[in-house]
Design a protein around this motif. Structure first.
Motif, short mmCIF file in Angstrom:
data_model
loop_
_atom_site.label_atom_id
_atom_site.label_comp_id
_atom_site.label_asym_id
_atom_site.label_seq_id
_atom_site.Cartn_x
_atom_site.Cartn_y
_atom_site.Cartn_z
N LYS A 98 6.22 7.36 74.67
CA LYS A 98 5.39 7.19 75.87
C LYS A 98 5.23 5.73 76.27
N ASN A 99 5.58 4.83 75.34
CA ASN A 99 5.34 3.41 75.53
C ASN A 99 3.86 3.13 75.80
N LYS A 100 3.03 3.85 75.06
CA LYS A 100 1.58 3.70 75.13
C LYS A 100 1.04 3.42 73.73
N LEU A 101 -0.15 2.84 73.68
CA LEU A 101 -0.79 2.62 72.39
C LEU A 101 -1.23 3.97 71.82
N HIS A 102 -0.84 4.24 70.59
CA HIS A 102 -1.25 5.50 69.95
C HIS A 102 -2.60 5.36 69.27
N GLU A 124 -3.80 3.80 75.59
CA GLU A 124 -3.97 2.60 76.40
C GLU A 124 -2.62 1.92 76.62
N ASN A 125 -2.57 1.05 77.62
CA ASN A 125 -1.36 0.29 77.90
C ASN A 125 -1.01 -0.59 76.70
N ILE A 126 0.27 -0.67 76.37
CA ILE A 126 0.66 -1.43 75.17
C ILE A 126 0.41 -2.93 75.32
N ASP A 127 0.22 -3.39 76.56
CA ASP A 127 -0.03 -4.82 76.77
C ASP A 127 -1.50 -5.18 76.61
N ILE A 128 -2.34 -4.19 76.34
CA ILE A 128 -3.77 -4.48 76.21
C ILE A 128 -4.02 -5.46 75.07
N LYS A 129 -4.91 -6.39 75.29
CA LYS A 129 -5.22 -7.42 74.30
C LYS A 129 -6.19 -6.86 73.27
#
Length: 343
Positions: A98-102, A124-129
């Motif tokens: 999914k290219n998402k944060l698991h 959440e979006n994988i770029d989230i800090k």
């Protein structure tokens, strides 16, 4: 020194991919700090982890990496920088499909009075800090660092973790001894397939109905004293309630937590439930017999609800590609209420 155990669970290509990611992300000057071992997975996750404990050097810390993990640059740097922050250390995980944060670790909560746990930062979006680290209740066992002082006190992983919760129970026991469990903000790729390859359905099934019964046993034996955790209650939105009452015939696909919330909150004869898992077919779920999705006549339903939030597109593609009457759901948390609504 660090005893590093790679666990081979799948075919050799997966292990080679994981090993390649290790050697590509660790400086050559740091390789000497690792005693590298490769072992085959045994019948269950817990047996495998306990086998690792018999092979490790008690003078060293332990790092376990399964072959469904892909390490990402600077993971070792972040681990070293935060070694003094925790005793059991995990990593934040990306779902590559999914290219998402698991998740960024897991936390215990109580929902409608029942203990459960949830992934932090799920989907959440994988770029989230993320913070460099945070305290949590448990971590993903496919990439975990355990200090030797923990293993000097806790000698094994509970064998009745049912191929699912061995590391969760280990972390819970460790916290009782005041050891600290943390998850790093650094992310790794996790394909989540290393422990679901068993012939025994009880050990491999993703069915919530099967897992719920096993989880109740685990809670009663190991986690009954877990307290001081956030408390939530479930409900459904007014718009979802109105939708369910509006149509003559509705099919809900999936027999998990979301479907359970819906059926607990509204009692209607116009709702049927179906599953694609063979082990769930014909079981009774909230007074409804579970139908085989492969034998359902979709044309007889006004609306079809996919209750597996986060997996809608995959399920639609697999079962409902020609259906236009599909409804997706949403899950929202507010003021300690978990509300299921219409997306």
């Amino acid at each position: 020194m660090i005893d590093l155990f790679f666990i081979k669970t799948l075919n050799i290509d997966y292990l080679n991919r994981t090993l390649r990611s290790f050697y590509e992300t660790v400086d050559i000057v740091d390789i000497k700090y690792f005693n590298i071992h490769i072992i085959n997975e045994l019948d269950t996750r817990e047996e495998t982890l306990n086998h690792v404990l018999t092979k490790r050097d008690s003078n060293n810390d332990l790092l376990i990496i399964a072959d469904d993990i892909i390490l990402i640059k600077n993971w070792y740097k972040h681990l070293k920088e935060n070694l003094n922050k925790g005793d059991i250390i995990g990593f934040s995980m990306i779902n590559p499909k999914k290219n998402k944060l698991h998740n960024s670790g897991f936390d215990f909560i109580k929902v409608n009075g029942k203990l459960t746990y949830r992934p932090y930062m799920y989907n959440e979006n994988i770029d989230i800090k993320l913070k460099s680290y945070r305290k949590c209740d448990t971590i993903v066992g496919c990439a975990m660092y355990i200090k030797k002082r923990v293993l000097g006190t806790i000698k094994h992983f509970p064998v009745d973790g049912y191929n699912r919760w061995g590391e969760l129970l280990f972390c819970a026991i460790a916290k009782k001894y005041s050891f600290k469990v943390i998850v790093l903000g650094h992310k790794l790729y996790h394909y989540s397939i290393s422990s679901k390859q068993k012939k025994d359905k009880q050990l491999s099934s993703i069915s919530w109905l099967i897992e719920k019964k096993l989880w109740d046993k685990v809670v009663n034996k190991y986690l009954s004293n877990i307290d001081n955790v956030p408390i939530y209650n479930n409900t459904i939105s007014d718009s979802l309630r109105q939708l369910l009452q509006q149509y003559n015939k509705i099919l809900i696909y999936g027999c998990g937590t979301v479907a359970n919330i819906i059926l607990k909150n509204i009692n209607l004869e116009n709702i049927d439930v179906a599953s694609g898992l063979s082990e769930e077919i014909r079981l009774v779920f909230n007074n409804k017999t579970i139908l085989d999705i492969k034998k359902v006549d979709f044309k007889s339903y006004d609306k079809i609800i996919i209750s597996a939030i986060g997996y809608e597109e995959e399920i639609k593609k697999q079962y409902f590609s020609k259906c236009e009457n599909i409804i997706f759901l949403s899950r929202e948390e507010k003021d300690n209420i978990i509300e299921i609504g219409v997306n």
